[in-house]
Design an enzyme around this catalytic site. Structure first.
Site, PDB file in Angstrom:
ATOM      1  N   ASP A  70      -0.045   5.103   1.150  1.00 37.80           N
ATOM      2  CA  ASP A  70      -0.203   5.998   2.299  1.00 37.80           C
ATOM      3  C   ASP A  70      -0.223   5.200   3.594  1.00 37.80           C
ATOM      4  OD1 ASP A  70      -0.503   8.623   1.002  1.00 37.80           O
ATOM      5  OD2 ASP A  70      -2.301   7.748   0.130  1.00 37.80           O
ATOM      6  N   THR A  81      -2.594   1.107  -4.503  1.00 38.69           N
ATOM      7  CA  THR A  81      -3.118   2.241  -3.748  1.00 38.69           C
ATOM      8  C   THR A  81      -4.541   2.582  -4.155  1.00 38.69           C
ATOM      9  OG1 THR A  81      -2.812   4.618  -3.296  1.00 38.69           O
ATOM     10  CG2 THR A  81      -2.040   3.828  -5.421  1.00 38.69           C
ATOM     11  N   LYS A  87     -10.654  -1.254  -2.454  1.00 37.05           N
ATOM     12  CA  LYS A  87     -10.564  -1.906  -1.152  1.00 37.05           C
ATOM     13  C   LYS A  87     -11.817  -1.555  -0.348  1.00 37.05           C
ATOM     14  CE  LYS A  87      -5.583  -1.047  -1.339  1.00 37.05           C
ATOM     15  NZ  LYS A  87      -4.425  -0.370  -0.725  1.00 37.05           N
ATOM     16  N   SER A 129      -5.459   5.571  -4.166  1.00 34.90           N
ATOM     17  CA  SER A 129      -5.337   6.920  -4.712  1.00 34.90           C
ATOM     18  C   SER A 129      -5.282   6.886  -6.228  1.00 34.90           C
ATOM     19  CB  SER A 129      -4.075   7.594  -4.169  1.00 34.90           C
ATOM     20  OG  SER A 129      -3.890   8.856  -4.781  1.00 34.90           O
ATOM     21  N   ASP A 134       0.867  -1.165   0.000  1.00 33.99           N
ATOM     22  CA  ASP A 134       0.000   0.000   0.000  1.00 33.99           C
ATOM     23  C   ASP A 134       0.916   1.231   0.000  1.00 33.99           C
ATOM     24  OD1 ASP A 134      -2.306   1.650   0.292  1.00 33.99           O
ATOM     25  OD2 ASP A 134      -1.985   1.698   2.450  1.00 33.99           O
TER      26      ASP A 134
END
Length: 239
Positions: A28, A128, A162, A130, A26
């Site tokens: 962040d 991610t 997710k 993002s 991952d």
């Protein structure tokens, strides 16, 4: 301890020798100490649209696609099903606020972990929630020795983010069409842990946030560490 947990994982899935070819990180809260900034950006941006979001909410929903998080809170608090376009508009405000803040540092131990994995011919991959272009560009800038663009999964690579398994299943595909037991996941958030575990991948939690370790175990983590430096030691012992 790590080897014992891996053996339990192998027994559960009826597998033999564990020889991972890839690690799926991952971003962040795992590679970057960025979650405090994200929590502030979430609170400030959502307040502009009349949505209450706490720092705890930001950590609890971390890892999900931003547009999914926004649609969830709008539905919860206003009873409205907003469009993806409207959610994207709200997410753009959050993104703008985040990028006015100082750049988040790389966690201690991250580069050491990547060096170790590369030494053992294990590929580095990022999965991610993002989709922010500047963050993806930074990944390549900071970790270009180990990471290529083709090995990054973003929010826009999947229809379901997710905690669904889709992001990590896509990560396996981008890592070389690997089987679940040919990879490991490193996550810090419950939704991300759930995503990795539901894809049947051995999932390591690194609890860099305020949530109790048990939250990550309950989400499906096979083992939990507090820092990336601890993971570096464990992987060195394993290899």
């Amino acid at each position: 301890m790590l080897k014992e947990k891996i053996n339990l994982y192998l027994e559960k899935h009826g597998l033999g020798h564990f020889c991972p070819k890839a690690v799926l990180f991952d971003m962040d809260g795992v590679l970057y100490d960025s979650m405090p900034h994200h929590a502030i950006a979430w609170q400030e941006s959502m307040a502009r649209f009349g949505i209450t979001m706490t720092a705890q909410d930001a950590y609890a929903t971390e890892g999900a696609r931003g547009i999914d998080t926004i649609r969830h809170f709008v539905k919860l608090q206003k009873g409205e099903d907003i469009s993806l376009a409207d959610a994207q508009t709200m997410y753009d405000v959050k993104t703008h606020i985040f990028h006015t803040m100082p750049e988040a540092p790389i966690f201690d131990g991250v580069l050491d972990v990547m060096e170790l994995l590369a030494h053992h011919d294990i590929t580095i991959n990022v999965v991610t929630g993002s989709g922010q272009r500047p963050l993806i560009d930074r990944l390549l800038r900071d970790f270009g020795r180990f990471l290529s663009k083709e090995h990054i999964v973003t929010a826009y690579d999947v229809d379901r983010g997710k905690p669904y398994p889709d992001p990590y299943l896509m990560g396996l595909r981008k890592a070389g069409d690997l089987l679940p037991w040919e990879a490991m996941v490193v996550e810090n958030a419950p939704l991300g842990v759930q995503s990795g575990a539901s894809a049947d991948i051995f999932t390591i939690g690194v609890n860099s946030g305020p949530l109790p370790d048990q939250v990550l175990y309950d989400a499906g983590a096979h083992i939990v560490y507090q820092k990336m430096t601890e993971l570096r030691v464990a992987l060195n012992d394993l290899f």
